[in-house]
Design a protein around this motif. Structure first.
Motif, PDB file in Angstrom:
ATOM      1  N   TYR A   1       0.816  -1.208   0.000  1.00 27.00           N
ATOM      2  CA  TYR A   1       0.000   0.000   0.000  1.00 27.00           C
ATOM      3  C   TYR A   1       0.852   1.262   0.000  1.00 27.00           C
ATOM      4  O   TYR A   1       0.446   2.296  -0.524  1.00 27.00           O
ATOM      5  CB  TYR A   1      -0.960  -0.006   1.185  1.00 27.00           C
ATOM      6  N   ALA A   2       2.043   1.183   0.596  1.00 25.32           N
ATOM      7  CA  ALA A   2       2.935   2.341   0.585  1.00 25.32           C
ATOM      8  C   ALA A   2       3.373   2.660  -0.842  1.00 25.32           C
ATOM      9  O   ALA A   2       3.399   3.828  -1.254  1.00 25.32           O
ATOM     10  CB  ALA A   2       4.155   2.078   1.462  1.00 25.32           C
ATOM     11  N   LEU A   3       3.728   1.635  -1.614  1.00 22.48           N
ATOM     12  CA  LEU A   3       4.135   1.850  -3.005  1.00 22.48           C
ATOM     13  C   LEU A   3       2.952   2.355  -3.844  1.00 22.48           C
ATOM     14  O   LEU A   3       3.114   3.212  -4.721  1.00 22.48           O
ATOM     15  CB  LEU A   3       4.692   0.555  -3.589  1.00 22.48           C
ATOM     16  N   MET A   4       1.772   1.823  -3.555  1.00 27.29           N
ATOM     17  CA  MET A   4       0.572   2.282  -4.244  1.00 27.29           C
ATOM     18  C   MET A   4       0.319   3.759  -3.926  1.00 27.29           C
ATOM     19  O   MET A   4      -0.014   4.556  -4.815  1.00 27.29           O
ATOM     20  CB  MET A   4      -0.623   1.436  -3.794  1.00 27.29           C
ATOM     21  N   LEU A   5       0.500   4.119  -2.659  1.00 27.77           N
ATOM     22  CA  LEU A   5       0.299   5.506  -2.245  1.00 27.77           C
ATOM     23  C   LEU A   5       1.287   6.441  -2.941  1.00 27.77           C
ATOM     24  O   LEU A   5       0.916   7.514  -3.422  1.00 27.77           O
ATOM     25  CB  LEU A   5       0.454   5.616  -0.727  1.00 27.77           C
ATOM     26  N   ILE A   6       2.550   6.021  -3.011  1.00 26.94           N
ATOM     27  CA  ILE A   6       3.566   6.841  -3.678  1.00 26.94           C
ATOM     28  C   ILE A   6       3.206   7.050  -5.140  1.00 26.94           C
ATOM     29  O   ILE A   6       3.325   8.162  -5.677  1.00 26.94           O
ATOM     30  CB  ILE A   6       4.953   6.176  -3.543  1.00 26.94           C
ATOM     31  N   ALA A   7       2.748   5.984  -5.795  1.00 22.66           N
ATOM     32  CA  ALA A   7       2.387   6.090  -7.210  1.00 22.66           C
ATOM     33  C   ALA A   7       1.242   7.082  -7.416  1.00 22.66           C
ATOM     34  O   ALA A   7       1.287   7.922  -8.327  1.00 22.66           O
ATOM     35  CB  ALA A   7       2.001   4.717  -7.750  1.00 22.66           C
ATOM     36  N   LEU A   8       0.229   7.005  -6.582  1.00 23.70           N
ATOM     37  CA  LEU A   8      -0.921   7.897  -6.728  1.00 23.70           C
ATOM     38  C   LEU A   8      -0.569   9.323  -6.322  1.00 23.70           C
ATOM     39  O   LEU A   8      -1.019  10.289  -6.952  1.00 23.70           O
ATOM     40  CB  LEU A   8      -2.094   7.376  -5.891  1.00 23.70           C
ATOM     41  N   LEU A   9       0.238   9.461  -5.271  1.00 21.97           N
ATOM     42  CA  LEU A   9       0.646  10.801  -4.838  1.00 21.97           C
ATOM     43  C   LEU A   9       1.448  11.490  -5.937  1.00 21.97           C
ATOM     44  O   LEU A   9       1.227  12.666  -6.230  1.00 21.97           O
ATOM     45  CB  LEU A   9       1.471  10.694  -3.551  1.00 21.97           C
ATOM     46  N   TRP A  10       2.380  10.753  -6.545  1.00 24.46           N
ATOM     47  CA  TRP A  10       3.191  11.337  -7.615  1.00 24.46           C
ATOM     48  C   TRP A  10       2.307  11.758  -8.791  1.00 24.46           C
ATOM     49  O   TRP A  10       2.474  12.843  -9.345  1.00 24.46           O
ATOM     50  CB  TRP A  10       4.244  10.337  -8.075  1.00 24.46           C
ATOM     51  N   SER A  11       1.366  10.894  -9.160  1.00 25.30           N
ATOM     52  CA  SER A  11       0.499  11.210 -10.294  1.00 25.30           C
ATOM     53  C   SER A  11      -0.342  12.440 -10.023  1.00 25.30           C
ATOM     54  O   SER A  11      -0.522  13.295 -10.906  1.00 25.30           O
ATOM     55  CB  SER A  11      -0.419  10.011 -10.601  1.00 25.30           C
ATOM     56  N   ALA A  12      -0.875  12.561  -8.810  1.00 25.44           N
ATOM     57  CA  ALA A  12      -1.741  13.694  -8.484  1.00 25.44           C
ATOM     58  C   ALA A  12      -0.954  14.991  -8.378  1.00 25.44           C
ATOM     59  O   ALA A  12      -1.360  16.027  -8.906  1.00 25.44           O
ATOM     60  CB  ALA A  12      -2.491  13.429  -7.182  1.00 25.44           C
ATOM     61  N   GLN A  13       0.200  14.936  -7.711  1.00 24.85           N
ATOM     62  CA  GLN A  13       0.939  16.170  -7.448  1.00 24.85           C
ATOM     63  C   GLN A  13       1.810  16.601  -8.616  1.00 24.85           C
ATOM     64  O   GLN A  13       2.355  17.709  -8.604  1.00 24.85           O
ATOM     65  CB  GLN A  13       1.781  16.022  -6.181  1.00 24.85           C
TER      66      GLN A  13
END
Length: 486
Positions: A21-33
């Motif tokens: 979930y941490a890697l998933m979070l990083i992927a989504l955070l990068w895409s959004a920001q």
């Protein structure tokens, strides 16, 4: 039997983020920001672009991306709802990457604008990021994950100015364009490797192309008219034609959606008080705090010229250091808000954020003359912004069903974008009333900056009043989230 049904949800509640979930979070955070990174870096590169290409139309460098993003947003959210959020995220990222490459290699300004326009396909990804986060994280992590994804804007605000200064000073505007290309490519890789597809779908139907053209074209026309209003004159026939024509197109869209068999958006969603009040309040408040940053940027970076400009003349690096404490606090507040949203009414968090933003802009209107003043009073709106960016997606989650999530995010994002564009232009117009033009460049006196902060405070106050209209709804704890994980 009861324990069997409940065990997956209980298991999810007992787990932390973990590596997956941490890697998933990083992927989504990068895409959004990445959208925030693009706005910051591209905005700072505009001066060099204008000089290099000898153009007086540098506003299109940013406007082309925004207009394409506004136009395609209705289609993006509809396709994502029917065919899968990850699938559409990957497609628009690929198209955005192609646009970035064209812009980075462009030998002339026309090709540069074509590339920046294609990069606008990526603009709708934020709506999909928050929607898929609702589906793929366990229920107990949806709030913290949404807060972290939103709070990533603080990391952008903290590191972005330093990165922007280094790129422009050492590699010019081409360095910025190549960095954006690499950042988009990284987003594509992270999405492909770490983000699962959401199982939440709506029924596949015929696409309402007419409705999409009316809505996307209407919003783009309004956005364009507002963006050019200061140049054309707010009372000119051309300004009225674009804004009025856009409004007519949006009204026609509403009429079409009511009679067509398979509408692009289910407008009955807007008939629910829980939904339209959330959209109104969040669009006003978030649009305001994102727009108000323009005042601080101009105040800090414009030079001090007696009787012409009351800018503070900071270097980009000094401005970054002054804003660093507020950025750190913003991130911490957003993270805390994501956790608190499971225990505290999200309306209270949003209202508190709006009140702090209002207070902060009032303070900044009076205390903005030195670095120490900016550092001290900047902490107040930073806490407010941290609460706001974290709780906006959570309120949308609480207001709609999983099947409506991506469409709701898209609609809220478009409303917020219109507020942001309108208020940004109003800020420029307001400040220019107490400004001077020197060698073709607009500068601003102290009264202009003061009035700009007062305008932002007024809009924050309107957003605070709108929060009072939101009725009590389901809490995040009671909302259907985490379908894929459960």
């Amino acid at each position: 039997m009861t324990s069997t049904d409940a065990s997956p949800r209980n298991a999810a509640k007992g787990a932390g983020f973990g590596a997956r979930y941490a890697l998933m979070l990083i992927a989504l955070l990068w895409s959004a920001q990445l959208l925030s990174v693009v706005g910051l870096l591209a905005g700072n590169a505009q001066a060099q672009v204008a000089i290099h290409f000898h153009t007086t139309q540098v506003a299109w460098f940013m406007l082309a991306t925004n207009l394409v993003g506004t136009f395609i947003a209705p289609f993006v959210v509809k396709f994502a709802s029917m065919y899968g959020k990850k699938r559409v995220m990957v497609i628009i990222t690929v198209l955005g990457l192609i646009g970035d490459l064209i812009a980075a290699l462009a030998p002339n300004y026309t090709l540069l604008l074509i590339g920046r326009g294609m990069a606008g396909f990526y603009a709708a990804i934020a709506a999909l990021v928050y929607a898929i986060a609702r589906d793929v994280f366990p229920p107990r992590l949806v709030g913290p994950a949404s807060g972290l994804i939103s709070g990533g804007i603080g990391l952008v605000a903290l590191g972005g100015p330093f990165l922007s200064g280094w790129l422009i000073d050492n590699h010019g505007f081409r360095g910025v364009l190549w960095f954006l290309t690499a950042a988009t490519a990284l987003s594509l890789v992270l999405l492909l490797v770490f983000v699962p597809e959401s199982p939440v779908r709506e029924e596949r139907t015929r696409i309402d192309w007419l409705g999409g053209l009316l809505l996307g074209g209407g919003l783009a026309s309004i956005t364009y008219g507002i963006g050019k209003g200061a140049e054309w004159g707010w009372t000119s026939g051309t300004t009225f034609a674009f804004i009025g024509g856009g409004i007519v197109a949006v009204v026609a869209f509403v009429v079409v959606e009511r009679v067509i068999a398979h509408p692009l958006f289910d407008l009955s969603m807007l008939a629910r008080r829980q939904v339209w009040t959330v959209f109104l309040a969040t669009a006003l408040i978030a649009g305001t705090v994102y727009s108000a940053g323009t005042i601080n940027q101009l105040l800090g970076l414009l030079p001090k010229i007696p009787t012409i400009s009351d800018g503070l003349g900071f270097s980009a690096t000094k401005a970054a250091w002054i804003g660093a404490p507020a950025s750190v606090l913003l991130v911490a507040t957003a993270l805390a808000a994501g956790v608190l949203a499971r225990r505290v009414d999200a309306r209270l968090l949003l209202g508190t954020g709006a009140a702090l933003a209002l207070l902060g802009y009032v303070l900044q209107s009076q205390f903005h003359h030195t670095a120490s003043q900016l550092l001290a009073v900047g902490i107040v709106p930073a806490v407010g912004i941290g609460l706001i960016v974290a709780v906006v997606p959570i309120l949308v989650i609480e207001a709609v069903s999983p099947q409506e999530q991506v469409l709701a995010n898209g609609m809220q994002g478009m409303m917020q974008g219109i507020v942001l564009t309108m208020l940004t232009q109003l800020i420029f117009v307001t400040m220019a009333q107490d400004g001077k033009v020197l060698k073709g460049t607009q500068f601003y006196l102290d009264a202009g900056f003061t009035n700009g902060f007062w305008l932002a405070a007024g809009f924050a106050g309107a957003g605070l009043l709108a929060v009072l209209l939101i009725p009590k709804g389901k809490s995040l704890e009671e909302t259907e989230v985490g379908q894929a994980a459960v």
